[in-house]
Design a protein around this motif. Structure first.
Motif, PDB file in Angstrom:
ATOM      1  N   PHE A  76      -0.670   4.207   2.526  1.00 38.34           N
ATOM      2  CA  PHE A  76      -1.259   4.748   1.301  1.00 38.34           C
ATOM      3  C   PHE A  76      -1.268   6.267   1.337  1.00 38.34           C
ATOM      4  O   PHE A  76      -0.971   6.926   0.324  1.00 38.34           O
ATOM      5  CB  PHE A  76      -2.672   4.200   1.121  1.00 38.34           C
ATOM      6  CG  PHE A  76      -3.251   4.454  -0.232  1.00 38.34           C
ATOM      7  CD1 PHE A  76      -2.745   3.806  -1.346  1.00 38.34           C
ATOM      8  CD2 PHE A  76      -4.304   5.340  -0.401  1.00 38.34           C
ATOM      9  CE1 PHE A  76      -3.274   4.046  -2.614  1.00 38.34           C
ATOM     10  CE2 PHE A  76      -4.837   5.579  -1.654  1.00 38.34           C
ATOM     11  CZ  PHE A  76      -4.325   4.931  -2.766  1.00 38.34           C
TER      12      PHE A  76
ATOM     13  N   ALA B 268      -2.301   0.035   6.439  1.00 33.10           N
ATOM     14  CA  ALA B 268      -2.554   0.258   5.015  1.00 33.10           C
ATOM     15  C   ALA B 268      -2.920   1.715   4.752  1.00 33.10           C
ATOM     16  O   ALA B 268      -2.439   2.328   3.786  1.00 33.10           O
ATOM     17  CB  ALA B 268      -3.679  -0.660   4.535  1.00 33.10           C
TER      18      ALA B 268
ATOM     19  N   CYS C  23       0.814  -1.218   0.000  1.00 32.59           N
ATOM     20  CA  CYS C  23       0.000   0.000   0.000  1.00 32.59           C
ATOM     21  C   CYS C  23       0.850   1.270   0.000  1.00 32.59           C
ATOM     22  O   CYS C  23       0.375   2.324  -0.439  1.00 32.59           O
ATOM     23  CB  CYS C  23      -0.935   0.016   1.211  1.00 32.59           C
ATOM     24  SG  CYS C  23      -2.197  -1.283   1.175  1.00 32.59           S
TER      25      CYS C  23
END
Length: 284
Positions: A195, A191, A97
């Motif tokens: 991200f 994640a 991610c």
């Protein structure tokens, strides 16, 4: 002159950067293959450790999950999840991610994707979906390999519990599926961090390392008992709540609280990533 911009004939935004194309690109990258190899190798490393060392047993009369590792394939799979949940499983999530957008920027290909033209929201959605999909695949790979290796070495049997009693093989398999699902949900915070950082930097290592580092900080803070109930707001505080599910009578309160907290943080971070990237001046 009309200020409206006409799309090219046949152009459909939803058809740009198909998930299949992005998935193939990410699957063929070396870091994906290396990560898969590391996760698949862990059960063999533990199997070797148990083979050359003494049999696990109780310490001071108290049994732990590690002490039952060689009881059956189900026990061996549960031990693999236990030893990897705190750190090892964080790495593929942060990698898949956190590397996804920043790597495009580091290769100076991000602006060309947007000029294709791929809408920014579409690009992020495709990359996030593939990143989360690969993260889930990584979490499934480890217990599946561990179950196969453990069953071959120790046989197929019930999941013996350190607290006494056992779960039959069928029930144990169902509980392990729930454990993997919870581990995936609990890692959504990592994640989200990875991200969001990936949309803020052109350095993939910075995004991946930042997410892993902040996760470690959360684990450290959770160990500070002086924080009291404030630790309940740390995702790390609930990372082993799945142990309550692997009981004759499962307790769900901890997993529910952990899942709700993780999803809440993740949604905020994903929203920040999409909002910031929509306004970002992409020059890489």
């Amino acid at each position: 002159m009309s200020s409206r911009t006409e799309a090219a004939p046949g152009y459909r935004a939803r058809r740009t950067l198909p998930l299949r194309v992005e998935l193939v690109r990410q699957l063929t990258r070396r870091r994906t293959l290396v990560m898969a190899g590391v996760l698949a190798a862990l059960p063999f490393v533990l199997l070797t450790a148990f083979a050359i060392g003494r049999e696990p047993g109780s310490r001071n009369g108290a049994l732990t999950l590690m002490d039952t590792a060689t009881a059956s394939g189900a026990n061996f799979a549960a031990v693999n999840l236990f030893v990897s949940a705190g750190f090892l499983l964080v790495i593929p999530v942060a990698l898949f991610c956190g590397d996804t957008v920043a790597s495009e920027a580091s290769w100076s290909s991000l602006r060309y994707l947007l000029a294709a033209p791929v809408p920014r929201a579409r690009l992020l959605a495709s990359k996030l979906a593939v990143g989360l999909g690969l993260s889930l695949a990584a979490m499934l790979l480890l217990p599946l390999v561990a179950l196969a290796v453990g069953t071959a070495a120790y046989g197929w049997g019930p999941l013996e519990l350190p607290t006494g009693g056992a779960l039959d093989a069928g029930t144990a398999a169902q509980r392990l599926v729930v454990v993997v699902a919870y581990l995936f949900v609990s890692q959504l915070v990592t994640a989200g961090l990875a991200f969001w950082l990936s949309t803020r930097t052109d350095a993939p290592l910075g995004a991946v390392g930042g997410a892993v580092g902040l996760t470690i900080v959360g684990n450290v803070l959770d160990a500070v008992t002086a924080l009291g109930h404030w630790r309940d707001f740390l995702p790390a505080h609930w990372q082993f709540a799945w142990a309550d599910v692997v009981q004759p009578r499962p307790e769900w309160s901890g997993t529910i609280q952990g899942a709700v907290l993780s999803v809440t943080y993740a949604l905020v971070l994903f929203a920040l990533a999409f909002r910031g990237f929509a306004r970002k001046d992409v020059v890489s």
